[in-house]
Design a protein around this motif. Structure first.
Motif, mmCIF file in Angstrom:
data_model
loop_
_atom_site.group_PDB
_atom_site.id
_atom_site.type_symbol
_atom_site.label_atom_id
_atom_site.label_comp_id
_atom_site.label_asym_id
_atom_site.label_seq_id
_atom_site.Cartn_x
_atom_site.Cartn_y
_atom_site.Cartn_z
ATOM 1 N N SER A 162 9.730 6.722 -3.315
ATOM 2 C CA SER A 162 8.961 6.236 -2.164
ATOM 3 C C SER A 162 9.299 7.129 -0.979
ATOM 4 O O SER A 162 10.451 7.150 -0.535
ATOM 5 C CB SER A 162 9.363 4.804 -1.826
ATOM 6 O OG SER A 162 9.359 3.989 -2.969
ATOM 7 N N GLY A 208 -2.915 0.121 -3.484
ATOM 8 C CA GLY A 208 -3.743 -0.522 -2.471
ATOM 9 C C GLY A 208 -3.096 -1.765 -1.899
ATOM 10 O O GLY A 208 -2.342 -2.450 -2.560
ATOM 11 N N PRO A 258 3.949 11.111 2.327
ATOM 12 C CA PRO A 258 3.080 11.869 1.419
ATOM 13 C C PRO A 258 3.431 13.354 1.300
ATOM 14 O O PRO A 258 3.385 13.914 0.205
ATOM 15 C CB PRO A 258 1.680 11.672 2.012
ATOM 16 C CG PRO A 258 1.761 10.343 2.694
ATOM 17 C CD PRO A 258 3.164 10.274 3.250
ATOM 18 N N ARG A 273 0.726 8.233 -7.002
ATOM 19 C CA ARG A 273 -0.178 7.083 -7.118
ATOM 20 C C ARG A 273 -0.383 6.455 -5.753
ATOM 21 O O ARG A 273 0.551 6.283 -4.994
ATOM 22 C CB ARG A 273 0.408 6.014 -8.035
ATOM 23 C CG ARG A 273 0.333 6.330 -9.479
ATOM 24 C CD ARG A 273 0.543 5.060 -10.277
ATOM 25 N NE ARG A 273 1.032 5.379 -11.601
ATOM 26 C CZ ARG A 273 1.463 4.484 -12.462
ATOM 27 N NH1 ARG A 273 1.479 3.198 -12.133
ATOM 28 N NH2 ARG A 273 1.891 4.849 -13.639
ATOM 29 N N ARG A 274 -1.619 6.106 -5.484
ATOM 30 C CA ARG A 274 -1.948 5.363 -4.264
ATOM 31 C C ARG A 274 -2.051 3.899 -4.661
ATOM 32 O O ARG A 274 -2.845 3.536 -5.523
ATOM 33 C CB ARG A 274 -3.251 5.855 -3.684
ATOM 34 C CG ARG A 274 -3.748 4.945 -2.572
ATOM 35 C CD ARG A 274 -4.941 5.481 -1.916
ATOM 36 N NE ARG A 274 -4.435 5.949 -0.625
ATOM 37 C CZ ARG A 274 -5.114 6.656 0.217
ATOM 38 N NH1 ARG A 274 -6.312 7.040 -0.064
ATOM 39 N NH2 ARG A 274 -4.592 7.000 1.371
ATOM 40 N N GLY A 319 0.826 -1.201 0.000
ATOM 41 C CA GLY A 319 0.000 0.000 0.000
ATOM 42 C C GLY A 319 0.862 1.253 0.000
ATOM 43 O O GLY A 319 2.064 1.211 -0.220
ATOM 44 N N GLY A 320 0.236 2.373 0.231
ATOM 45 C CA GLY A 320 0.964 3.633 0.308
ATOM 46 C C GLY A 320 0.888 4.461 -0.954
ATOM 47 O O GLY A 320 0.219 4.106 -1.920
ATOM 48 N N ARG A 321 1.582 5.578 -0.895
ATOM 49 C CA ARG A 321 1.624 6.506 -2.024
ATOM 50 C C ARG A 321 3.047 6.575 -2.552
ATOM 51 O O ARG A 321 4.003 6.551 -1.780
ATOM 52 C CB ARG A 321 1.169 7.891 -1.600
ATOM 53 C CG ARG A 321 -0.276 7.960 -1.215
ATOM 54 C CD ARG A 321 -0.600 9.345 -0.695
ATOM 55 N NE ARG A 321 -1.893 9.327 -0.056
ATOM 56 C CZ ARG A 321 -2.963 9.945 -0.546
ATOM 57 N NH1 ARG A 321 -2.866 10.647 -1.637
ATOM 58 N NH2 ARG A 321 -4.105 9.869 0.089
ATOM 59 N N TYR A 322 3.154 6.730 -3.863
ATOM 60 C CA TYR A 322 4.440 6.779 -4.541
ATOM 61 C C TYR A 322 4.385 7.865 -5.603
ATOM 62 O O TYR A 322 3.348 8.058 -6.245
ATOM 63 C CB TYR A 322 4.747 5.432 -5.210
ATOM 64 C CG TYR A 322 4.828 4.284 -4.238
ATOM 65 C CD1 TYR A 322 6.045 3.850 -3.746
ATOM 66 C CD2 TYR A 322 3.671 3.639 -3.798
ATOM 67 C CE1 TYR A 322 6.115 2.790 -2.841
ATOM 68 C CE2 TYR A 322 3.733 2.590 -2.893
ATOM 69 C CZ TYR A 322 4.957 2.169 -2.423
ATOM 70 O OH TYR A 322 5.030 1.138 -1.530
#
Length: 159
Positions: free
Chosen positions: A126, A147, A129, A144-145, A114-117
């Motif tokens: 990476s 899931g 946020p 991009r998020r 998961g997470g945002r990149y």
């Protein structure tokens, strides 16, 4: 004096114009102490690339420089290069790929976490946020998020 056919005159004019353009381009070319001929980015090209929102495909070191750090390379492989940067309060990763398909495979694998990149053309950053938003202004790309939709769920099923 015989008259030249129009197609022959057009070809001669095109050839003369092409030669003039070629001479102009080669005479006006140049680089900052040979860096352009070596394929290395010059400060002007790095700044122009960042201003245009286009950096990639780039090297880990170029992206790191634009974010204000000197990366320590931790992975050097055929499919990717990855460097780590240390910033005040947080570390972040910069990963570059020789082909777009390698980046997409990496993103598919990272989706389980998961997470945002911050994702660009053949590169991924990476980070936290808030940092991604700051870096996006310098590097371009899209946040991009990803899931964490793989694996068993912690919630009981309704069956």
């Amino acid at each position: 004096m015989p008259r030249q056919p129009p197609t022959r005159l057009a070809r001669a004019a095109a050839l003369a114009g092409g030669l003039t353009l070629l001479l102009t381009v080669t005479a006006c070319g140049g680089g900052a102490d040979g860096a352009a001929e070596k394929g290395e980015p010059t400060p002007a090209t790095v700044t122009a690339a960042a201003a245009a929102g286009v950096v990639a495909p780039a090297k880990v070191e170029v992206i790191a420089g634009l974010t204000g750090c000197t990366a320590t390379i931790r992975i050097e492989a055929a499919e990717l290069r990855q460097g780590v940067c240390h910033a005040e309060g947080a570390d972040y990763l910069i990963t570059t790929f020789p082909e777009e398909r390698h980046k997409e495979t990496w993103l598919d694998a990272a989706a389980i976490y998961g997470g945002r990149y911050l994702v660009g053309s053949r590169w991924v950053v990476s980070a936290e946020p808030e940092m991604l938003t700051r870096f996006q202004a310098r590097l371009g790309g899209d946040v991009r998020r990803l899931g964490a939709g793989v694996g068993p769920s912690a919630a009981p099923s309704a069956s």
